[in-house]
Design a protein around this motif. Structure first.
Motif, PDB file in Angstrom:
ATOM      1  N   CYS A  81       8.382  -7.136   5.956  1.00 41.85           N
ATOM      2  CA  CYS A  81       9.323  -6.206   5.148  1.00 41.85           C
ATOM      3  C   CYS A  81       9.937  -5.100   6.027  1.00 41.85           C
ATOM      4  O   CYS A  81       9.465  -4.240   6.764  1.00 41.85           O
ATOM      5  CB  CYS A  81       8.597  -5.201   3.948  1.00 41.85           C
ATOM      6  SG  CYS A  81       7.945  -6.414   2.931  1.00 41.85           S
ATOM      7  N   LEU A  82      11.405  -4.828   6.096  1.00 41.33           N
ATOM      8  CA  LEU A  82      12.054  -4.011   6.732  1.00 41.33           C
ATOM      9  C   LEU A  82      12.128  -2.806   5.775  1.00 41.33           C
ATOM     10  O   LEU A  82      12.699  -2.795   4.756  1.00 41.33           O
ATOM     11  CB  LEU A  82      13.445  -4.610   7.186  1.00 41.33           C
ATOM     12  CG  LEU A  82      14.327  -3.832   8.125  1.00 41.33           C
ATOM     13  CD1 LEU A  82      13.715  -3.126   9.227  1.00 41.33           C
ATOM     14  CD2 LEU A  82      15.572  -4.394   8.238  1.00 41.33           C
ATOM     15  N   VAL A  83      11.603  -1.819   6.363  1.00 44.15           N
ATOM     16  CA  VAL A  83      11.348  -0.489   5.601  1.00 44.15           C
ATOM     17  C   VAL A  83      12.055   0.549   6.355  1.00 44.15           C
ATOM     18  O   VAL A  83      11.732   0.782   7.406  1.00 44.15           O
ATOM     19  CB  VAL A  83       9.916  -0.385   5.239  1.00 44.15           C
ATOM     20  CG1 VAL A  83       9.759   0.864   4.370  1.00 44.15           C
ATOM     21  CG2 VAL A  83       9.245  -1.404   4.337  1.00 44.15           C
ATOM     22  N   ARG A  84      12.707   1.375   5.373  1.00 44.21           N
ATOM     23  CA  ARG A  84      13.401   2.769   5.982  1.00 44.21           C
ATOM     24  C   ARG A  84      12.556   3.765   5.302  1.00 44.21           C
ATOM     25  O   ARG A  84      12.498   3.862   4.448  1.00 44.21           O
ATOM     26  CB  ARG A  84      14.751   2.756   5.350  1.00 44.21           C
ATOM     27  CG  ARG A  84      15.361   3.891   6.111  1.00 44.21           C
ATOM     28  CD  ARG A  84      16.825   4.179   5.760  1.00 44.21           C
ATOM     29  NE  ARG A  84      17.688   3.225   6.392  1.00 44.21           N
ATOM     30  CZ  ARG A  84      18.933   2.716   6.003  1.00 44.21           C
ATOM     31  NH1 ARG A  84      19.377   3.012   4.879  1.00 44.21           N
ATOM     32  NH2 ARG A  84      19.251   1.717   6.942  1.00 44.21           N
ATOM     33  N   LEU A  85      11.932   4.627   6.401  1.00 46.71           N
ATOM     34  CA  LEU A  85      11.261   5.641   6.423  1.00 46.71           C
ATOM     35  C   LEU A  85      12.103   6.929   6.662  1.00 46.71           C
ATOM     36  O   LEU A  85      12.123   7.148   7.965  1.00 46.71           O
ATOM     37  CB  LEU A  85       9.981   5.467   7.115  1.00 46.71           C
ATOM     38  CG  LEU A  85       8.992   4.368   6.589  1.00 46.71           C
ATOM     39  CD1 LEU A  85       7.745   4.350   7.445  1.00 46.71           C
ATOM     40  CD2 LEU A  85       8.626   4.299   5.021  1.00 46.71           C
ATOM     41  N   THR A  86      12.596   7.663   5.908  1.00 46.65           N
ATOM     42  CA  THR A  86      13.395   8.920   6.173  1.00 46.65           C
ATOM     43  C   THR A  86      12.352  10.026   5.789  1.00 46.65           C
ATOM     44  O   THR A  86      12.159  10.291   4.508  1.00 46.65           O
ATOM     45  CB  THR A  86      14.531   8.814   5.546  1.00 46.65           C
ATOM     46  OG1 THR A  86      15.395   7.796   5.728  1.00 46.65           O
ATOM     47  CG2 THR A  86      15.540  10.215   5.992  1.00 46.65           C
ATOM     48  N   PRO A  87      12.181  11.030   6.546  1.00 52.31           N
ATOM     49  CA  PRO A  87      11.168  11.994   6.170  1.00 52.31           C
ATOM     50  C   PRO A  87      11.933  12.996   5.487  1.00 52.31           C
ATOM     51  O   PRO A  87      13.190  13.268   5.316  1.00 52.31           O
ATOM     52  CB  PRO A  87      11.027  12.958   7.498  1.00 52.31           C
ATOM     53  CG  PRO A  87      11.033  11.980   8.711  1.00 52.31           C
ATOM     54  CD  PRO A  87      12.187  10.864   8.015  1.00 52.31           C
ATOM     55  N   VAL A 138       0.783  -1.226  -0.016  1.00 52.64           N
ATOM     56  CA  VAL A 138       0.059  -0.081  -0.286  1.00 52.64           C
ATOM     57  C   VAL A 138       0.997   1.402  -0.075  1.00 52.64           C
ATOM     58  O   VAL A 138       0.632   2.097  -0.882  1.00 52.64           O
ATOM     59  CB  VAL A 138      -0.962  -0.002   1.346  1.00 52.64           C
ATOM     60  CG1 VAL A 138      -1.790   1.302   1.393  1.00 52.64           C
ATOM     61  CG2 VAL A 138      -1.977  -1.020   0.971  1.00 52.64           C
ATOM     62  N   LEU A 139       1.892   1.509   0.751  1.00 50.55           N
ATOM     63  CA  LEU A 139       2.855   2.427   0.882  1.00 50.55           C
ATOM     64  C   LEU A 139       3.282   2.746  -0.472  1.00 50.55           C
ATOM     65  O   LEU A 139       3.526   4.015  -0.830  1.00 50.55           O
ATOM     66  CB  LEU A 139       3.844   2.120   2.018  1.00 50.55           C
ATOM     67  CG  LEU A 139       3.488   2.122   3.343  1.00 50.55           C
ATOM     68  CD1 LEU A 139       4.596   1.961   4.326  1.00 50.55           C
ATOM     69  CD2 LEU A 139       2.628   3.364   3.951  1.00 50.55           C
ATOM     70  N   THR A 140       3.668   1.650  -1.376  1.00 49.19           N
ATOM     71  CA  THR A 140       4.474   1.953  -2.642  1.00 49.19           C
ATOM     72  C   THR A 140       3.681   1.937  -3.651  1.00 49.19           C
ATOM     73  O   THR A 140       4.298   1.845  -4.827  1.00 49.19           O
ATOM     74  CB  THR A 140       5.543   1.154  -2.553  1.00 49.19           C
ATOM     75  OG1 THR A 140       5.069  -0.336  -2.639  1.00 49.19           O
ATOM     76  CG2 THR A 140       6.647   1.406  -1.537  1.00 49.19           C
ATOM     77  N   ALA A 170      -5.169   7.057   0.532  1.00 48.01           N
ATOM     78  CA  ALA A 170      -4.414   8.259   1.158  1.00 48.01           C
ATOM     79  C   ALA A 170      -3.309   8.058   1.924  1.00 48.01           C
ATOM     80  O   ALA A 170      -2.471   8.887   1.880  1.00 48.01           O
ATOM     81  CB  ALA A 170      -5.816   8.599   2.131  1.00 48.01           C
ATOM     82  N   LEU A 171      -3.229   6.962   2.643  1.00 49.03           N
ATOM     83  CA  LEU A 171      -2.153   6.761   3.203  1.00 49.03           C
ATOM     84  C   LEU A 171      -0.675   6.293   2.175  1.00 49.03           C
ATOM     85  O   LEU A 171       0.201   7.086   2.438  1.00 49.03           O
ATOM     86  CB  LEU A 171      -2.204   5.190   3.815  1.00 49.03           C
ATOM     87  CG  LEU A 171      -1.266   4.670   4.690  1.00 49.03           C
ATOM     88  CD1 LEU A 171      -0.725   5.710   5.803  1.00 49.03           C
ATOM     89  CD2 LEU A 171      -0.978   3.254   5.161  1.00 49.03           C
ATOM     90  N   THR A 172      -1.094   5.936   0.871  1.00 50.26           N
ATOM     91  CA  THR A 172       0.041   5.821   0.120  1.00 50.26           C
ATOM     92  C   THR A 172       0.470   7.090  -0.423  1.00 50.26           C
ATOM     93  O   THR A 172       1.572   7.532  -0.254  1.00 50.26           O
ATOM     94  CB  THR A 172      -0.479   5.291  -1.357  1.00 50.26           C
ATOM     95  OG1 THR A 172      -1.138   4.162  -0.985  1.00 50.26           O
ATOM     96  CG2 THR A 172       0.454   4.892  -2.177  1.00 50.26           C
ATOM     97  N   VAL A 173      -0.498   8.280  -0.737  1.00 46.48           N
ATOM     98  CA  VAL A 173      -0.091   9.698  -1.230  1.00 46.48           C
ATOM     99  C   VAL A 173       0.683  10.237  -0.008  1.00 46.48           C
ATOM    100  O   VAL A 173       1.610  10.959  -0.338  1.00 46.48           O
ATOM    101  CB  VAL A 173      -1.441  10.425  -1.359  1.00 46.48           C
ATOM    102  CG1 VAL A 173      -1.036  11.975  -1.505  1.00 46.48           C
ATOM    103  CG2 VAL A 173      -2.261   9.652  -2.711  1.00 46.48           C
TER     104      VAL A 173
END
Length: 326
Positions: free
Chosen positions: A223-229, A165-167, A178-181
């Motif tokens: 899934c190990l995901v890196r989220l960098t603002p 969903v995120l990607t 909306a979460l995706t956007v």
């Protein structure tokens, strides 16, 4: 609570070290470390670790590990997902204030465009996983809680379903949400590793893995995901002060993802929607699920400058949803 096996722990350490530059690295905050399998591997890799643990049994064992080291590990009683609850008076552990937490671990606030001041690592519990991701996203856009201290980097194990969903790409009306956007606008999203569910143990009484069922997307891995603002998130008209309005504009847009943008603008009592879309070079027949994340930001910034659009239109929904998230 999921617990990683030792072999996976070494893989995680390599992933977290990937892309690290020379010199001292930011402190790593690990939440819900459990028996410390990952913690020990991170320490062996040279990380300075703060372990935030709410379970009293695990907490005692982690304290023993802390006492055997020379300041490389600090153990704190607390629950990462009970940071900054909307309650009055003193907080009772495992609830914890982010201000108190950051003071204790010695991390000072830095400007938004500065380097990452702190890295966070952990496995998102599958119960209420989506809600937890939303709450982190809210805090990031509003620069509240942990994000008062700058662009804190998240390294999270999430379900493959939520990663998809995120990607997701525009046009995928079932998973482009909306979460995706908001996630794609707000974070640089990097997949570090995919691991089968079978590599994790659990402390559930029945010994089973609570794997969420899904039919639309694959969900065979964590899934190990890196989220960098994003450094440039708050350029133009988007600011932490109006970010809540932007969030709920996007959420309302996806109430009917296949509806036309012109119909949505008309529902907001915007009379000059044709002129606005022409200026933004957005087709008049575009559906909400076909707009790119950047289109939503440009649309919001244009609406901010429109005399026909008032932020108070979303005021009640913003307040209600903020309370719900907390």
């Amino acid at each position: 609570r999921f617990i990683a096996c030792p072999q996976l722990a070494r893989t995680v350490r390599r992933c977290l070290q990937r892309g690290a530059g020379p010199g001292p690295q930011p402190l790593l905050l690990e939440f819900a470390p459990g028996p410390g399998i990952l913690t020990r591997t991170l320490l062996d890799g040279g990380f300075r670790v703060v372990a935030l643990e709410s379970n009293s049994d695990y907490f005692t064992d982690l304290q023993s590990l802390e006492n055997s080291l020379d300041g490389q590990l600090k153990v704190i009683h607390g629950d990462f997902f009970r940071l900054d609850p909307l309650t009055k008076g003193a907080l009772k552990p495992p609830a914890v204030s982010s201000d108190k937490l950051f003071e204790t671990i010695g991390v000072a606030a830095v400007p938004w465009r500065a380097d990452v001041p702190l890295k966070i690592f952990g496995i998102i519990p599958q119960q209420l996983e989506r809600n937890r991701l939303w709450r982190l996203l809210f805090a990031m856009y509003e620069c509240s809680s942990i994000y008062r201290y700058g662009r804190v980097e998240l390294n999270l194990f999430i379900s493959e379903k939520e990663y998809t969903v995120l990607t997701a790409k525009p046009g995928k009306s079932k998973i482009y949400q909306a979460l995706t956007v908001l996630a794609q606008l707000g974070y640089e999203i990097e997949l570090l590793h995919k691991e089968p569910w079978s590599s994790f143990a659990t402390n559930l009484k029945n010994g089973g893995l609570a794997i969420p069922k899904t039919v639309r997307v694959p969900n065979d891995h964590l899934c190990l995901v890196r989220l960098t603002p994003q450094q440039n998130l708050f350029t133009g008209g988007l600011k932490p002060s109006n970010a809540s309005t932007f969030i709920f504009m996007v959420k309302q847009s996806f109430a009917k993802p296949k509806s036309r943008l012109t119909d949505r603008l008309n529902s907001w009592s915007l009379d000059n929607s044709d002129t606005l879309l022409k200026a933004l070079e957005i087709p008049q027949n575009a559906a909400m699920c076909n707009l790119y994340p950047e289109d939503y930001k440009r649309l919001f910034e244009a609406l901010q400058n429109s005399d026909m659009f008032a932020e108070t239109f979303f005021h009640d929904e913003v307040l209600a949803n903020t309370r719900t998230m907390n």
